[in-house]
Enzyme design. Structure first.
Site, PDB file in Angstrom:
ATOM      1  N   TYR A 168      47.333 -80.838 -45.891  1.00 24.01           N
ATOM      2  CA  TYR A 168      47.635 -81.536 -44.639  1.00 24.01           C
ATOM      3  C   TYR A 168      46.341 -82.147 -44.079  1.00 24.01           C
ATOM      4  O   TYR A 168      45.272 -81.550 -44.156  1.00 24.01           O
ATOM      5  CB  TYR A 168      48.226 -80.510 -43.658  1.00 24.01           C
ATOM      6  N   ASP A 210      49.940 -72.272 -47.192  1.00 22.88           N
ATOM      7  CA  ASP A 210      50.602 -72.945 -46.071  1.00 22.88           C
ATOM      8  C   ASP A 210      52.010 -73.300 -46.559  1.00 22.88           C
ATOM      9  O   ASP A 210      52.179 -74.175 -47.400  1.00 22.88           O
ATOM     10  CB  ASP A 210      49.794 -74.196 -45.695  1.00 22.88           C
ATOM     11  N   LYS A 265      57.446 -77.808 -37.371  1.00 23.24           N
ATOM     12  CA  LYS A 265      58.211 -78.637 -38.302  1.00 23.24           C
ATOM     13  C   LYS A 265      59.594 -78.037 -38.550  1.00 23.24           C
ATOM     14  O   LYS A 265      60.398 -77.996 -37.652  1.00 23.24           O
ATOM     15  CB  LYS A 265      57.423 -78.793 -39.609  1.00 23.24           C
TER      16      LYS A 265
HETATM   17  C1  LIG Z   1      52.028 -80.272 -39.466  1.00 22.34           C
HETATM   18  C2  LIG Z   1      51.356 -79.416 -40.452  1.00 22.34           C
HETATM   19  C3  LIG Z   1      50.300 -78.576 -40.069  1.00 22.34           C
HETATM   20  C4  LIG Z   1      49.781 -78.544 -38.656  1.00 22.34           C
HETATM   21  O1  LIG Z   1      50.728 -78.068 -37.757  1.00 22.34           O
HETATM   22  P1  LIG Z   1      50.728 -78.440 -36.192  1.00 22.34           P
HETATM   23  O2  LIG Z   1      51.812 -77.574 -35.651  1.00 22.34           O
HETATM   24  O3  LIG Z   1      50.999 -79.906 -36.075  1.00 22.34           O
HETATM   25  O4  LIG Z   1      49.383 -78.073 -35.678  1.00 22.34           O
HETATM   26  C5  LIG Z   1      49.717 -77.776 -41.033  1.00 22.34           C
HETATM   27  N1  LIG Z   1      50.145 -77.806 -42.307  1.00 22.34           N
HETATM   28  C6  LIG Z   1      51.162 -78.588 -42.715  1.00 22.34           C
HETATM   29  C7  LIG Z   1      51.582 -78.565 -44.137  1.00 22.34           C
HETATM   30  C8  LIG Z   1      51.800 -79.427 -41.802  1.00 22.34           C
HETATM   31  O5  LIG Z   1      52.796 -80.225 -42.207  1.00 22.34           O
END
Ligand SMILES: *Cc1c(COP(=O)(O)O)cnc(C)c1O
Length: 395
Positions: A107, A179, A204
């Site tokens: 990301y 992640d 998300k």
């Molecule tokens: C959006 C996202 C993040 C960061 O998350 P936020 O809630 O926007 O801080 C980290 N890793 C991935 C894979 C993401 O899609």
């Protein structure tokens, strides 16, 4: 629940003979204790209780527990954003002189943290291709403390060799951090594949309605768990009780949302692949996907809710596409109940040079779709309208 009157506060509603079926929102920042002894008991973990919301509050705890159950982990921590979770892990566990190895398509902000912030603090970083465990093996150093990967990459949807990388980490005693935002525990539970720490941007798919910003992290090892917790509390990564409450509500429909959006995503991928002006379509269950065999094994035949595709005609066609597909939100997020469309060359990957993007296969005609809950036929029609406009522009 016993209630107590204070000079300032009215009574809190007593529980009656029945109980609510939905949790309330507890906005209290401070919690009053009976005595210093009672506070000791609480801080020493002999009794459960809250003291100050930055250190924890009921809505954050409920949400953390719900996600931990989905991930098959013992305990988790809710934080103010997904990036708070990534930061708490990297900065809570590493010290100057350590090395962190990351996937080369993380990301965008995670990449920035790796490339800019950690080196500034004396923590060395490097990146390698996570679809290639041998590349990771070659990039490990004696001082590597931590490896950070995502299972499915953004936006090219490559599938990491998590089993190969986990074996390597185990052998070398390196902490593996995954992640799992894109894939979610429905597609893969990273702890079952050897991850030590799992991260989510709850913003998300898990919360799912684009109305909260939240993160979550869990570590298997209690000492690492404590280090992450202390860093997060010290640096104030506190989640809002209201956001936690909204996310808990969103989580209740996550399973249904993910099943339905995967189904539509697979259909959209097949549909796009047959259209004039579409150069290629990326979706992990497709026969022409470069990591299809691995995706089949790791994701148990699932492809997740993201589809990427490339159209002919460069930026002019891309502009025409987003205008023509006016029923779709052109917005750089994912996991919303509505379909969102992102154009990496002008958003997540704009900092790269055109050559850098070309190396990843991201051209001006490249789009990433986060498929939502729309009626599938209507959704395909919206894409068709965009493609027709793009073809006109390219002609
Ligand atoms: C959006 C996202 C993040 C960061 O998350 P936020 O809630 O926007 O801080 C980290 N890793 C991935 C894979 C993401 O899609």
């Amino acid at each position: 629940m016993a209630t107590k009157r204070t000079l300032m506060r009215p009574d809190i509603l007593e529980d009656g003979a029945s109980r609510p079926v939905v949790n309330g929102i507890q906005p209290s920042v401070v919690y009053a204790s009976e005595t210093p002894d009672a506070l000791d008991a609480q801080y020493e973990g002999r009794v459960q209780g809250y003291t100050y919301a930055r250190e924890g509050h009921p809505n954050a705890a409920l949400l953390a527990r719900a996600i931990a159950r989905m991930e098959g982990m013992e305990e988790g921590l809710t934080l103010g954003s997904g990036m708070a979770a990534v930061t708490a892990v990297l900065m809570g566990l590493c010290r100057a002189g350590d090395h962190v190895l990351g996937g080369d398509q993380l990301y965008g902000r995670s990449l920035r943290l790796m490339n800019e912030d950690l080196p500034r603090l004396g923590i060395a970083t490097s990146l390698a291709d996570p679809t290639d465990a041998a590349a990771f093996a070659a990039a490990l150093r004696p001082e590597t403390r931590l490896v950070l990967i995502e299972v499915v990459s953004n936006p090219t949807l490559r599938v990491a060799d998590i089993d190969g990388i986990a074996a390597l980490c185990r052998e070398k005693g390196v902490t593996l951090v995954v992640d799992n935002t894109f894939t979610t525990p429905t597609a893969i539970r990273p702890v079952d594949h050897g991850a030590d720490i799992v991260i989510h941007s709850v913003t998300k798919l898990l919360a799912g309605h684009s109305d909260v910003t939240l993160g979550w992290v869990a570590a298997k090892d209690p000492a690492q768990r404590k280090a992450i917790y202390d860093f997060a509390v010290t640096t104030g990564m506190t989640p809002s009780p209201f956001d936690c409450w909204l996310a808990e509500r969103g989580l209740m429909t996550f399973g249904l949302r993910f099943a339905r959006t995967q189904e539509t995503a697979e259909r959209l991928a097949a549909h796009l692949a047959g259209q004039a002006g579409v150069i290629r379509v990326l979706y992990p269950t497709r026969a022409d996907h470069p990591d299809r065999a691995r995706a089949q094994g790791l994701l148990k035949g699932q492809g997740c809710n993201m589809v990427s595709f490339e159209i002919e005609g460069g930026r002019a066609a891309a502009n025409a596409f987003t205008k023509g597909a006016e029923a779709l939100a052109f917005a750089p997020t994912l996991g919303d109940v509505g379909t969102t469309l992102s154009h990496p060359a002008s958003s997540s990957h704009r900092a790269l040079s055109p050559e850098g993007r070309a190396k990843l296969g991201i051209s001006e005609g490249f789009f990433r779709v986060s498929v939502g809950l729309e009626e599938p036929d209507a959704l395909l029609a919206a894409f068709d309208a965009g493609l027709a406009a793009a073809r006109d522009a390219a002609a």
